[in-house]
Design a protein around this motif. Structure first.
Motif, PDB file in Angstrom:
ATOM      1  N   LEU A  30       0.840  -1.204   0.000  1.00 24.41           N
ATOM      2  CA  LEU A  30       0.000   0.000   0.000  1.00 24.41           C
ATOM      3  C   LEU A  30       0.868   1.245   0.000  1.00 24.41           C
ATOM      4  CD1 LEU A  30      -2.771   1.345   0.206  1.00 24.41           C
ATOM      5  CD2 LEU A  30      -2.629   1.105   2.703  1.00 24.41           C
ATOM      6  N   LEU A  31       1.934   1.245   0.814  1.00 21.95           N
ATOM      7  CA  LEU A  31       2.839   2.397   0.859  1.00 21.95           C
ATOM      8  C   LEU A  31       3.475   2.618  -0.509  1.00 21.95           C
ATOM      9  CD1 LEU A  31       4.350   4.604   2.415  1.00 21.95           C
ATOM     10  CD2 LEU A  31       6.028   2.877   3.086  1.00 21.95           C
ATOM     11  N   LYS A  32       3.868   1.535  -1.165  1.00 20.80           N
ATOM     12  CA  LYS A  32       4.497   1.653  -2.485  1.00 20.80           C
ATOM     13  C   LYS A  32       3.548   2.301  -3.483  1.00 20.80           C
ATOM     14  CE  LYS A  32       6.802  -1.034  -6.104  1.00 20.80           C
ATOM     15  NZ  LYS A  32       7.228  -2.391  -6.531  1.00 20.80           N
ATOM     16  N   SER A  33       2.281   1.878  -3.479  1.00 18.43           N
ATOM     17  CA  SER A  33       1.324   2.428  -4.438  1.00 18.43           C
ATOM     18  C   SER A  33       1.011   3.880  -4.123  1.00 18.43           C
ATOM     19  CB  SER A  33       0.042   1.595  -4.441  1.00 18.43           C
ATOM     20  OG  SER A  33      -0.636   1.692  -3.201  1.00 18.43           O
ATOM     21  N   ARG A  34       0.908   4.229  -2.834  1.00 22.29           N
ATOM     22  CA  ARG A  34       0.630   5.623  -2.455  1.00 22.29           C
ATOM     23  C   ARG A  34       1.794   6.534  -2.862  1.00 22.29           C
ATOM     24  NH1 ARG A  34      -3.377   6.183   1.542  1.00 22.29           N
ATOM     25  NH2 ARG A  34      -5.010   4.655   1.096  1.00 22.29           N
ATOM     26  N   LEU A  35       3.024   6.073  -2.638  1.00 21.25           N
ATOM     27  CA  LEU A  35       4.180   6.889  -3.015  1.00 21.25           C
ATOM     28  C   LEU A  35       4.282   7.027  -4.525  1.00 21.25           C
ATOM     29  CD1 LEU A  35       6.932   5.661  -0.500  1.00 21.25           C
ATOM     30  CD2 LEU A  35       5.847   7.915  -0.577  1.00 21.25           C
ATOM     31  N   ALA A  36       3.952   5.971  -5.256  1.00 23.04           N
ATOM     32  CA  ALA A  36       3.991   6.054  -6.719  1.00 23.04           C
ATOM     33  C   ALA A  36       2.975   7.065  -7.231  1.00 23.04           C
ATOM     34  CB  ALA A  36       3.733   4.674  -7.317  1.00 23.04           C
ATOM     35  N   SER A  37       1.785   7.045  -6.639  1.00 26.86           N
ATOM     36  CA  SER A  37       0.758   8.016  -7.012  1.00 26.86           C
ATOM     37  C   SER A  37       1.205   9.431  -6.666  1.00 26.86           C
ATOM     38  CB  SER A  37      -0.553   7.674  -6.304  1.00 26.86           C
ATOM     39  OG  SER A  37      -1.543   8.650  -6.564  1.00 26.86           O
ATOM     40  N   ALA A  38       1.789   9.585  -5.472  1.00 29.99           N
ATOM     41  CA  ALA A  38       2.275  10.892  -5.037  1.00 29.99           C
ATOM     42  C   ALA A  38       3.348  11.421  -5.978  1.00 29.99           C
ATOM     43  CB  ALA A  38       2.812  10.805  -3.619  1.00 29.99           C
ATOM     44  N   ARG A  39       4.225  10.516  -6.412  1.00 35.40           N
ATOM     45  CA  ARG A  39       5.309  10.934  -7.308  1.00 35.40           C
ATOM     46  C   ARG A  39       4.754  11.450  -8.636  1.00 35.40           C
ATOM     47  NH1 ARG A  39      11.009   7.788  -8.063  1.00 35.40           N
ATOM     48  NH2 ARG A  39      11.967   9.247  -9.526  1.00 35.40           N
ATOM     49  N   ARG A  40       3.728  10.775  -9.157  1.00 35.91           N
ATOM     50  CA  ARG A  40       3.124  11.238 -10.412  1.00 35.91           C
ATOM     51  C   ARG A  40       2.532  12.637 -10.247  1.00 35.91           C
ATOM     52  NH1 ARG A  40       1.374   5.800 -10.555  1.00 35.91           N
ATOM     53  NH2 ARG A  40      -0.684   6.363  -9.746  1.00 35.91           N
ATOM     54  N   ILE A  41       1.902  12.879  -9.089  1.00 36.62           N
ATOM     55  CA  ILE A  41       1.304  14.191  -8.843  1.00 36.62           C
ATOM     56  C   ILE A  41       2.381  15.265  -8.724  1.00 36.62           C
ATOM     57  CG2 ILE A  41       0.034  15.557  -7.135  1.00 36.62           C
ATOM     58  CD1 ILE A  41      -1.607  12.997  -6.575  1.00 36.62           C
ATOM     59  N   VAL A  42       3.437  14.973  -7.960  1.00 35.42           N
ATOM     60  CA  VAL A  42       4.510  15.949  -7.770  1.00 35.42           C
ATOM     61  C   VAL A  42       5.158  16.299  -9.105  1.00 35.42           C
ATOM     62  CG1 VAL A  42       6.816  16.267  -6.799  1.00 35.42           C
ATOM     63  CG2 VAL A  42       4.986  15.349  -5.377  1.00 35.42           C
ATOM     64  N   GLU A  43       5.363  15.295  -9.927  1.00 39.33           N
ATOM     65  CA  GLU A  43       5.999  15.542 -11.220  1.00 39.33           C
ATOM     66  C   GLU A  43       5.116  16.371 -12.142  1.00 39.33           C
ATOM     67  OE1 GLU A  43       6.871  11.584 -12.396  1.00 39.33           O
ATOM     68  OE2 GLU A  43       8.817  11.545 -11.363  1.00 39.33           O
ATOM     69  N   ALA A  44       3.792  16.368 -11.876  1.00 38.93           N
ATOM     70  CA  ALA A  44       2.860  17.145 -12.699  1.00 38.93           C
ATOM     71  C   ALA A  44       2.687  18.572 -12.194  1.00 38.93           C
ATOM     72  CB  ALA A  44       1.495  16.458 -12.734  1.00 38.93           C
ATOM     73  N   VAL A  45       3.207  18.864 -10.995  1.00 42.26           N
ATOM     74  CA  VAL A  45       3.057  20.186 -10.398  1.00 42.26           C
ATOM     75  C   VAL A  45       4.373  20.935 -10.514  1.00 42.26           C
ATOM     76  CG1 VAL A  45       2.598  21.470  -8.279  1.00 42.26           C
ATOM     77  CG2 VAL A  45       1.323  19.381  -8.763  1.00 42.26           C
ATOM     78  N   PRO A  46       4.394  22.116 -11.108  1.00 43.37           N
ATOM     79  CA  PRO A  46       5.623  22.896 -11.185  1.00 43.37           C
ATOM     80  C   PRO A  46       6.191  23.137  -9.797  1.00 43.37           C
ATOM     81  CG  PRO A  46       3.921  23.870 -12.560  1.00 43.37           C
ATOM     82  CD  PRO A  46       3.262  22.804 -11.738  1.00 43.37           C
ATOM     83  N   PRO A  47       7.501  23.068  -9.614  1.00 43.71           N
ATOM     84  CA  PRO A  47       8.105  23.205  -8.286  1.00 43.71           C
ATOM     85  C   PRO A  47       7.808  24.528  -7.596  1.00 43.71           C
ATOM     86  CG  PRO A  47       9.692  22.334  -9.855  1.00 43.71           C
ATOM     87  CD  PRO A  47       8.494  22.766 -10.643  1.00 43.71           C
ATOM     88  N   ALA A  48       7.786  25.610  -8.324  1.00 50.25           N
ATOM     89  CA  ALA A  48       7.643  26.907  -7.665  1.00 50.25           C
ATOM     90  C   ALA A  48       6.197  27.237  -7.345  1.00 50.25           C
ATOM     91  CB  ALA A  48       8.251  28.006  -8.531  1.00 50.25           C
ATOM     92  N   GLN A  49       5.323  27.111  -8.296  1.00 53.00           N
ATOM     93  CA  GLN A  49       3.920  27.465  -8.065  1.00 53.00           C
ATOM     94  C   GLN A  49       3.067  26.888  -9.185  1.00 53.00           C
ATOM     95  OE1 GLN A  49       4.328  31.786  -8.217  1.00 53.00           O
ATOM     96  NE2 GLN A  49       3.190  31.779 -10.114  1.00 53.00           N
ATOM     97  N   TRP A  50       1.782  26.825  -8.930  1.00 54.34           N
ATOM     98  CA  TRP A  50       0.881  26.321  -9.956  1.00 54.34           C
ATOM     99  C   TRP A  50       0.611  27.429 -10.973  1.00 54.34           C
ATOM    100  CZ3 TRP A  50      -3.372  23.361  -6.730  1.00 54.34           C
ATOM    101  CH2 TRP A  50      -2.737  22.291  -6.089  1.00 54.34           C
ATOM    102  N   THR A  51       0.244  27.010 -12.166  1.00 54.17           N
ATOM    103  CA  THR A  51       0.017  27.950 -13.248  1.00 54.17           C
ATOM    104  C   THR A  51      -1.101  28.924 -12.890  1.00 54.17           C
ATOM    105  OG1 THR A  51       0.663  26.239 -14.800  1.00 54.17           O
ATOM    106  CG2 THR A  51      -0.518  28.130 -15.703  1.00 54.17           C
ATOM    107  N   LYS A  52      -0.870  30.201 -13.226  1.00 56.81           N
ATOM    108  CA  LYS A  52      -1.889  31.211 -12.945  1.00 56.81           C
ATOM    109  C   LYS A  52      -3.174  30.875 -13.702  1.00 56.81           C
ATOM    110  CE  LYS A  52      -0.682  35.565 -12.885  1.00 56.81           C
ATOM    111  NZ  LYS A  52      -0.366  36.948 -13.318  1.00 56.81           N
ATOM    112  N   PRO A  53      -4.301  30.819 -12.988  1.00 52.29           N
ATOM    113  CA  PRO A  53      -5.548  30.414 -13.636  1.00 52.29           C
ATOM    114  C   PRO A  53      -6.231  31.579 -14.351  1.00 52.29           C
ATOM    115  CG  PRO A  53      -5.948  30.822 -11.327  1.00 52.29           C
ATOM    116  CD  PRO A  53      -4.469  31.032 -11.545  1.00 52.29           C
ATOM    117  N   GLN A  54      -7.153  31.244 -15.221  1.00 54.82           N
ATOM    118  CA  GLN A  54      -8.035  32.220 -15.858  1.00 54.82           C
ATOM    119  C   GLN A  54      -9.422  32.046 -15.242  1.00 54.82           C
ATOM    120  OE1 GLN A  54      -6.991  34.521 -18.218  1.00 54.82           O
ATOM    121  NE2 GLN A  54      -4.953  33.708 -17.718  1.00 54.82           N
TER     122      GLN A  54
END
Length: 419
Positions: A110-134
């Motif tokens: 379970l920990l492995k799957s949660r960390l894998a999911s977390a990693r996918r999310i982190v890689e999809a989020v820019p390190p500094a900030q999220w894109t300015k929305p419209q």
């Protein structure tokens, strides 16, 4: 990807180290909350973190809260680890900004799957900030805060020129519980029309894009205001009366706040308090049948422990009504004036705090300070009665009692018990 494992128990650290070793993470360790916070605030912070809830020096849930409330910090995916498995604990962890929640003992798969999911999310989020929305109808300026599932942006409402804070939930990442609570908060806020409650300007709710825009309060929380500005006791009492005015309006709309506390009262630059965060609110006329998936189970202990009423602490859902909010305001006033909690729980843990509030009577203010004004002592004692029927029956009555006291004091110039 760098992974922080923070746990004061060396056995758990070794077990988790052994589990994650084959999964390709660069692991760093912390033995207490202070070390965890320093690692997450470093120049090269981990983007993933496993934080034990209870740790020496700073609790893991508090470390999480500080990281998530820092708008300058890069996005870090935080998983809280704890033996707590009740719904209200999960909600408290999510409120602190946690992205996920695992209970011990932890299954490696379970920990492995949660960390894998977390990693996918982190890689999809820019390190500094999220894109300015419209956002239709608003000119969005810059990011002012972010958490696990939402960002908050400073903006201007184009039609009126009013400044706004726009909270945008990442509906694609939010759990059903988070999304439904967000939707309920929007629904409740739209009912409000009072100067003591932050106004909502616009909202949109669907699984593709969900947000609400509310009045931007440029100031600080009531707790920070009292600590930094050190207002006179009379000013604090009047502010509590104003909070009661706001609650009276909410109650007139059949809404109970249920989580009145200093951090949920913002003080603007004009020194006026405004009530915020109706995320735990409920209808005063809700029928207590079997709870649905989007409702809090009957008997659950919700809210912040220090400001709970006895009926909340005992999990007596059918007895939690507008008079529980009155109890919370009285607790705030008592703490501000005496620097003591009416149940003496200042330094207790969560469970002990809840148990003490549930089973003991509030102390009279005069038992803490024998010079405390008797009239104000009686007002607080009435509000802090274990029996809701013995309290003021409306927030408006409580506000009137406080203002009558201030009027009488101005006439007699007698002391309050705290300058």
């Amino acid at each position: 990807m760098k992974l922080l494992i923070a746990d004061d128990n060396p056995v758990w650290r070794k077990l988790m180290q052994a589990a994650v070793a084959p999964w390709g993470y660069r692991v760093v360790f912390a033995e207490n909350g202070r070390e965890a916070l320093e690692a997450l605030q470093s120049d090269d912070p981990p983007r993933l973190a496993l934080l034990d809830w209870l740790m020496p020096e700073i609790e893991g849930v508090e470390v999480c809260r500080r990281i998530k409330q820092n708008p300058e910090a890069p996005f870090t995916y935080i998983i809280l680890l704890t033996s707590r498995d009740r719904e209200e604990d999960m909600i408290e962890g999510l409120d602190a900004g946690a992205d996920d929640y695992l209970t011990k003992p932890i299954v490696a798969a379970l920990l492995k799957s949660r960390l894998a999911s977390a990693r996918r999310i982190v890689e999809a989020v820019p390190p500094a900030q999220w894109t300015k929305p419209q956002v239709n109808g608003f000119e969005v300026h810059h990011l002012i805060g972010k958490g696990a599932f939402a960002t908050v942006w400073r903006a201007t409402h184009v039609a009126t020129g009013r400044l706004a804070a726009i909270k945008i939930i990442r509906a694609d990442l939010a759990t059903d519980l988070v999304f439904e609570r967000f939707a309920r908060e929007v629904q409740v806020m739209r009912k409000m029309d009072h100067p003591g409650i932050a106004a909502i300007y616009a909202s949109h709710l669907d699984r593709e894009f969900a947000y609400y825009a509310m009045e931007l309060i440029e100031g600080e929380s009531l707790g920070h205001y009292v600590a930094s500005q050190k207002p006179k006791a009379t000013k604090i009492i009047e502010m509590m009366a104003q909070v009661c005015d706001a609650l009276q309006h909410a109650h007139s709309q059949n809404i109970i706040h249920r989580d009145v506390k200093p951090s949920n009262v913002m003080v603007g630059r004009d020194g006026q308090p405004k009530l915020v965060d109706f995320g735990l609110s409920k209808s005063m006329f809700r029928a207590y049948s079997a709870p649905s998936s989007n409702e809090t189970s009957e008997g659950a202990v919700l809210g912040t422990p220090l400001f709970m009423s006895p009926e909340q602490a005992r999990g007596e859902a059918e007895r939690v009504d507008h008079r529980s909010d009155i109890y919370a305001v009285a607790t705030m006033l008592y703490l501000f004036l005496l620097r003591e909690h009416p149940h003496g729980v200042n330094s207790m843990g969560r469970e002990e705090t809840i148990q003490t509030i549930a089973t003991t009577d509030a102390k009279r203010a005069s038992s803490i300070n024998e010079k405390f004004n008797p009239q104000l002592d009686d007002i607080l004692a009435k509000c802090l009665s274990t029996d809701p029927d013995a309290r003021y029956q409306t927030a408006g009555e409580f506000a009137k009692a406080l203002r009558d006291f201030l009027h009488d004091r101005a006439a007699t110039r007698s002391g309050i018990g705290h300058s």
